[in-house]
Design an enzyme around this catalytic site. Structure first.
Site, PDB file in Angstrom:
ATOM      1  N   SER A  30      22.545  32.559  36.132  1.00  0.00           N
ATOM      2  CA  SER A  30      21.387  33.515  36.027  1.00  0.00           C
ATOM      3  C   SER A  30      20.195  32.751  34.835  1.00  0.00           C
ATOM      4  O   SER A  30      18.847  33.148  35.255  1.00  0.00           O
ATOM      5  CB  SER A  30      22.137  34.307  34.866  1.00  0.00           C
ATOM      6  OG  SER A  30      22.520  34.174  33.991  1.00  0.00           O
ATOM      7  N   LYS A  49      19.868  35.231  27.530  1.00  0.00           N
ATOM      8  CA  LYS A  49      18.900  35.668  28.654  1.00  0.00           C
ATOM      9  C   LYS A  49      17.260  35.604  28.107  1.00  0.00           C
ATOM     10  O   LYS A  49      17.082  36.019  26.351  1.00  0.00           O
ATOM     11  CB  LYS A  49      18.963  37.650  29.149  1.00  0.00           C
ATOM     12  CG  LYS A  49      19.889  37.883  30.141  1.00  0.00           C
ATOM     13  CD  LYS A  49      20.327  37.106  31.191  1.00  0.00           C
ATOM     14  CE  LYS A  49      20.987  37.373  31.807  1.00  0.00           C
ATOM     15  NZ  LYS A  49      22.518  36.696  31.684  1.00  0.00           N
TER      16      LYS A  49
END
Length: 210
Positions: free
Chosen positions: A126, A163
């Site tokens: 990701s 993230k």
């Protein structure tokens, strides 16, 4: 035998030994060499081979360069601190209590002085191309970090996710680097109820090419 630096070696070795208040016998024992051999190093009758030279430099925490050259001050080797590489981080378990340590990485003392650190092996893509699957990130433990930072976050008690965070008055957004993944927004109410918890800031990335 070392063709260059012999005069410096005998001078440096004697200086370092005396500066540390060590007898030839004690130093020889610590270096695991014969006292007579050490005496010959200091009198210039014999020169240490490269392996022994490196051992001497390591023992006194100076560079080999310092032993071979007439420098004013020793150049210390940079000391390193070992930190665990974790395969996962779970909610409710202090990082220091996690048993799933898969490896160790080293960080500088300078970095270690800035706070407690651990390393995390990345799973998934990701954050590609910036951070790839199986990369290791060095994480400084913290409960909050500035907007725009890449953080290690626990959501709803699941394994940690890495993230980029973007803070807003009404909540926080977790942003992947990979465009194939969507950003996730959490309101302040969700942050409190899930909960969403920042456990660290990514300060360095390490990649193996094997």
């Amino acid at each position: 035998m070392l063709a260059k630096g012999g005069d410096f070696i005998l001078k440096r070795l004697s200086e370092l030994r005396k500066a540390h208040n060590l007898s030839q016998k004690t130093l020889a024992e610590n270096l695991k060499i014969a006292q007579n051999t050490l005496s010959q190093y200091e009198t210039g009758k014999r020169e240490p081979d490269l392996e022994t030279l490196q051992a001497i430099a390591s023992y006194f925490d100076v560079s080999v360069d310092y032993l071979l050259n007439e420098m004013d001050n020793p150049t210390p080797r940079k000391k390193s601190i070992k930190i665990p590489v974790l395969g996962r981080v779970q909610a409710g378990i202090p990082i220091e209590a996690i048993e799933e340590i898969i490896d160790y990485e080293e960080i500088t003392e300078e970095m270690a002085r800035k706070g407690e650190h651990f390393a995390l092996k990345i799973k998934g893509n990701s954050m590609e191309p910036q951070i790839s699957d199986n990369d290791v990130v060095i994480v400084r433990k913290c409960s909050d970090c500035e907007s725009g930072s890449i953080a290690v976050v626990l959501v709803n008690g699941e394994d940690a996710t890495v993230k980029r965070i973007k803070k807003r008055p009404e909540g926080v957004m977790l942003i992947p680097a990979n465009p194939a993944y969507e950003a996730m927004f959490y309101t302040n109410e969700e942050i409190a109820s899930l909960p969403l918890v920042i456990i660290g800031k990514v300060v360095e990335q390490r990649r193996s090419w094997e």
